[in-house]
Design a protein around this motif. Structure first.
Motif, PDB file in Angstrom:
ATOM      1  N   PHE A  62     -33.194 -15.837  37.287  1.00 51.85           N
ATOM      2  CA  PHE A  62     -33.300 -17.085  38.038  1.00 51.85           C
ATOM      3  C   PHE A  62     -33.000 -18.234  37.089  1.00 51.85           C
ATOM      4  O   PHE A  62     -33.414 -18.221  35.925  1.00 51.85           O
ATOM      5  CB  PHE A  62     -34.706 -17.274  38.612  1.00 51.85           C
ATOM      6  CG  PHE A  62     -34.913 -18.636  39.234  1.00 51.85           C
ATOM      7  CD1 PHE A  62     -34.557 -18.857  40.555  1.00 51.85           C
ATOM      8  CD2 PHE A  62     -35.417 -19.686  38.495  1.00 51.85           C
ATOM      9  CE1 PHE A  62     -34.727 -20.115  41.125  1.00 51.85           C
ATOM     10  CE2 PHE A  62     -35.586 -20.941  39.060  1.00 51.85           C
ATOM     11  CZ  PHE A  62     -35.239 -21.159  40.379  1.00 51.85           C
ATOM     12  N   GLY A  63     -32.287 -19.238  37.570  1.00 53.14           N
ATOM     13  CA  GLY A  63     -32.044 -20.443  36.788  1.00 53.14           C
ATOM     14  C   GLY A  63     -31.601 -21.583  37.676  1.00 53.14           C
ATOM     15  O   GLY A  63     -31.156 -21.376  38.812  1.00 53.14           O
ATOM     16  N   MET A  64     -31.748 -22.805  37.172  1.00 52.37           N
ATOM     17  CA  MET A  64     -31.349 -23.993  37.913  1.00 52.37           C
ATOM     18  C   MET A  64     -30.646 -24.936  36.947  1.00 52.37           C
ATOM     19  O   MET A  64     -31.100 -25.136  35.815  1.00 52.37           O
ATOM     20  CB  MET A  64     -32.576 -24.689  38.521  1.00 52.37           C
ATOM     21  CG  MET A  64     -32.234 -25.927  39.344  1.00 52.37           C
ATOM     22  SD  MET A  64     -33.690 -26.839  39.939  1.00 52.37           S
ATOM     23  CE  MET A  64     -34.394 -25.677  41.079  1.00 52.37           C
ATOM     24  N   LEU A  65     -29.526 -25.512  37.405  1.00 52.42           N
ATOM     25  CA  LEU A  65     -28.795 -26.474  36.585  1.00 52.42           C
ATOM     26  C   LEU A  65     -28.151 -27.518  37.473  1.00 52.42           C
ATOM     27  O   LEU A  65     -27.959 -27.308  38.666  1.00 52.42           O
ATOM     28  CB  LEU A  65     -27.751 -25.770  35.718  1.00 52.42           C
ATOM     29  CG  LEU A  65     -26.647 -24.958  36.409  1.00 52.42           C
ATOM     30  CD1 LEU A  65     -25.527 -25.817  36.965  1.00 52.42           C
ATOM     31  CD2 LEU A  65     -26.080 -23.945  35.426  1.00 52.42           C
ATOM     32  N   THR A  66     -27.825 -28.649  36.866  1.00 51.74           N
ATOM     33  CA  THR A  66     -27.046 -29.675  37.536  1.00 51.74           C
ATOM     34  C   THR A  66     -25.707 -29.717  36.822  1.00 51.74           C
ATOM     35  O   THR A  66     -25.650 -30.001  35.621  1.00 51.74           O
ATOM     36  CB  THR A  66     -27.755 -31.045  37.492  1.00 51.74           C
ATOM     37  OG1 THR A  66     -29.022 -30.911  38.143  1.00 51.74           O
ATOM     38  CG2 THR A  66     -26.932 -32.109  38.199  1.00 51.74           C
ATOM     39  N   ASP A  67     -24.646 -29.386  37.554  1.00 51.47           N
ATOM     40  CA  ASP A  67     -23.337 -29.248  36.914  1.00 51.47           C
ATOM     41  C   ASP A  67     -22.744 -30.595  36.527  1.00 51.47           C
ATOM     42  O   ASP A  67     -23.315 -31.651  36.804  1.00 51.47           O
ATOM     43  CB  ASP A  67     -22.389 -28.409  37.777  1.00 51.47           C
ATOM     44  CG  ASP A  67     -21.862 -29.129  39.017  1.00 51.47           C
ATOM     45  OD1 ASP A  67     -21.906 -30.369  39.108  1.00 51.47           O
ATOM     46  OD2 ASP A  67     -21.376 -28.417  39.919  1.00 51.47           O
ATOM     47  N   ARG A  68     -21.598 -30.551  35.873  1.00 52.37           N
ATOM     48  CA  ARG A  68     -20.953 -31.762  35.358  1.00 52.37           C
ATOM     49  C   ARG A  68     -20.525 -32.730  36.451  1.00 52.37           C
ATOM     50  O   ARG A  68     -20.172 -33.872  36.171  1.00 52.37           O
ATOM     51  CB  ARG A  68     -19.763 -31.384  34.484  1.00 52.37           C
ATOM     52  CG  ARG A  68     -18.698 -30.619  35.222  1.00 52.37           C
ATOM     53  CD  ARG A  68     -17.501 -30.333  34.369  1.00 52.37           C
ATOM     54  NE  ARG A  68     -17.426 -28.924  34.055  1.00 52.37           N
ATOM     55  CZ  ARG A  68     -16.369 -28.369  33.509  1.00 52.37           C
ATOM     56  NH1 ARG A  68     -15.334 -29.093  33.190  1.00 52.37           N
ATOM     57  NH2 ARG A  68     -16.357 -27.089  33.256  1.00 52.37           N
ATOM     58  N   PHE A  69     -20.579 -32.301  37.716  1.00 52.06           N
ATOM     59  CA  PHE A  69     -20.235 -33.163  38.838  1.00 52.06           C
ATOM     60  C   PHE A  69     -21.472 -33.692  39.554  1.00 52.06           C
ATOM     61  O   PHE A  69     -21.376 -34.343  40.582  1.00 52.06           O
ATOM     62  CB  PHE A  69     -19.324 -32.410  39.813  1.00 52.06           C
ATOM     63  CG  PHE A  69     -18.039 -31.980  39.173  1.00 52.06           C
ATOM     64  CD1 PHE A  69     -17.008 -32.883  38.959  1.00 52.06           C
ATOM     65  CD2 PHE A  69     -17.881 -30.681  38.731  1.00 52.06           C
ATOM     66  CE1 PHE A  69     -15.836 -32.491  38.335  1.00 52.06           C
ATOM     67  CE2 PHE A  69     -16.711 -30.272  38.119  1.00 52.06           C
ATOM     68  CZ  PHE A  69     -15.687 -31.181  37.907  1.00 52.06           C
ATOM     69  N   GLY A  70     -22.662 -33.364  39.033  1.00 52.09           N
ATOM     70  CA  GLY A  70     -23.904 -33.859  39.611  1.00 52.09           C
ATOM     71  C   GLY A  70     -24.480 -32.991  40.720  1.00 52.09           C
ATOM     72  O   GLY A  70     -25.420 -33.405  41.398  1.00 52.09           O
ATOM     73  N   VAL A  71     -23.943 -31.795  40.918  1.00 53.62           N
ATOM     74  CA  VAL A  71     -24.432 -30.887  41.956  1.00 53.62           C
ATOM     75  C   VAL A  71     -25.454 -29.941  41.329  1.00 53.62           C
ATOM     76  O   VAL A  71     -25.202 -29.350  40.286  1.00 53.62           O
ATOM     77  CB  VAL A  71     -23.267 -30.078  42.573  1.00 53.62           C
ATOM     78  CG1 VAL A  71     -23.795 -29.072  43.594  1.00 53.62           C
ATOM     79  CG2 VAL A  71     -22.256 -31.018  43.219  1.00 53.62           C
ATOM     80  N   THR A  72     -26.610 -29.812  41.977  1.00 53.66           N
ATOM     81  CA  THR A  72     -27.662 -28.924  41.478  1.00 53.66           C
ATOM     82  C   THR A  72     -27.518 -27.553  42.125  1.00 53.66           C
ATOM     83  O   THR A  72     -27.407 -27.437  43.342  1.00 53.66           O
ATOM     84  CB  THR A  72     -29.055 -29.523  41.756  1.00 53.66           C
ATOM     85  OG1 THR A  72     -29.139 -30.784  41.083  1.00 53.66           O
ATOM     86  CG2 THR A  72     -30.151 -28.607  41.232  1.00 53.66           C
ATOM     87  N   TRP A  73     -27.525 -26.531  41.271  1.00 50.55           N
ATOM     88  CA  TRP A  73     -27.344 -25.139  41.687  1.00 50.55           C
ATOM     89  C   TRP A  73     -28.576 -24.336  41.317  1.00 50.55           C
ATOM     90  O   TRP A  73     -29.146 -24.518  40.240  1.00 50.55           O
ATOM     91  CB  TRP A  73     -26.154 -24.522  40.964  1.00 50.55           C
ATOM     92  CG  TRP A  73     -24.833 -25.134  41.282  1.00 50.55           C
ATOM     93  CD1 TRP A  73     -24.327 -26.294  40.779  1.00 50.55           C
ATOM     94  CD2 TRP A  73     -23.847 -24.619  42.154  1.00 50.55           C
ATOM     95  NE1 TRP A  73     -23.088 -26.527  41.295  1.00 50.55           N
ATOM     96  CE2 TRP A  73     -22.762 -25.506  42.138  1.00 50.55           C
ATOM     97  CE3 TRP A  73     -23.780 -23.477  42.948  1.00 50.55           C
ATOM     98  CZ2 TRP A  73     -21.614 -25.293  42.897  1.00 50.55           C
ATOM     99  CZ3 TRP A  73     -22.637 -23.263  43.695  1.00 50.55           C
ATOM    100  CH2 TRP A  73     -21.560 -24.174  43.663  1.00 50.55           C
ATOM    101  N   VAL A  74     -28.972 -23.427  42.208  1.00 47.97           N
ATOM    102  CA  VAL A  74     -30.003 -22.430  41.938  1.00 47.97           C
ATOM    103  C   VAL A  74     -29.289 -21.088  41.977  1.00 47.97           C
ATOM    104  O   VAL A  74     -28.652 -20.747  42.983  1.00 47.97           O
ATOM    105  CB  VAL A  74     -31.113 -22.463  43.011  1.00 47.97           C
ATOM    106  CG1 VAL A  74     -32.086 -21.318  42.810  1.00 47.97           C
ATOM    107  CG2 VAL A  74     -31.828 -23.798  42.991  1.00 47.97           C
TER     108      VAL A  74
END
Length: 153
Positions: free
Chosen positions: A132-144
């Motif tokens: 499991f992980g969560m990040l906000t990509d270089r375009f500002g979109v948050t992904w789980v």
């Protein structure tokens, strides 16, 4: 009856770059149509911006995006909050969730999406998933990203 939902992302001029990046991560077919392709005069500022874009992969991954016209109101910037248990969450109203069958499969996607991203929660084992992980990509979109619990057990 079959119903599917596709996440549709709204950008401010970088939808094409975002869609190309997502295609490099998930593979699949990229469709990009600019406002100028629909008849907007080419000399206008938004003519080269994306009015419809989509990545569709054989794996079932699908995402759509467009560039909001330059005269549209700006969206509020996301914020980060830390809960009492120490878990940091973004202030976004939604996340894009990607589930896979194995930690190797999902980890490979994580490695690609993490390029230039802000890590909210590092990808790894969690109490509810082997990945499991969560990040906000270089375009500002948050992904789980996570290994599907049903598949994990």
């Amino acid at each position: 009856m079959t119903i599917t939902a596709t996440t549709h992302l709204n950008f401010r001029g970088d939808a094409r770059a975002a869609l190309e990046f997502y295609q490099s991560v998930f593979g699949g077919h990229l469709t990009v149509i600019a406002y100028g392709d629909f008849g907007m005069p080419k000399e206008l500022p938004d003519a080269d911006k994306v009015v419809f874009g989509q990545v569709t992969a054989d794996s079932g991954f699908r995402i759509a995006a467009y560039d909001a016209p330059s005269h549209s109101p700006e969206a509020a910037a996301p914020t980060a909050t830390t809960r009492e248990n120490g878990l940091t969450l973004t202030g976004e109203r939604f996340f894009v969730a990607v589930n896979g069958e194995t930690a190797d499969e999902v980890g490979a996607l994580w490695d690609k999406l993490a390029d230039g991203a802000e890590i909210v929660e590092k990808f790894g084992p969690s109490p509810f998933s082997p990945g499991f992980g969560m990040l906000t990509d270089r375009f500002g979109v948050t992904w789980v990203l996570q290994v599907t619990a049903a598949q994990a057990g």
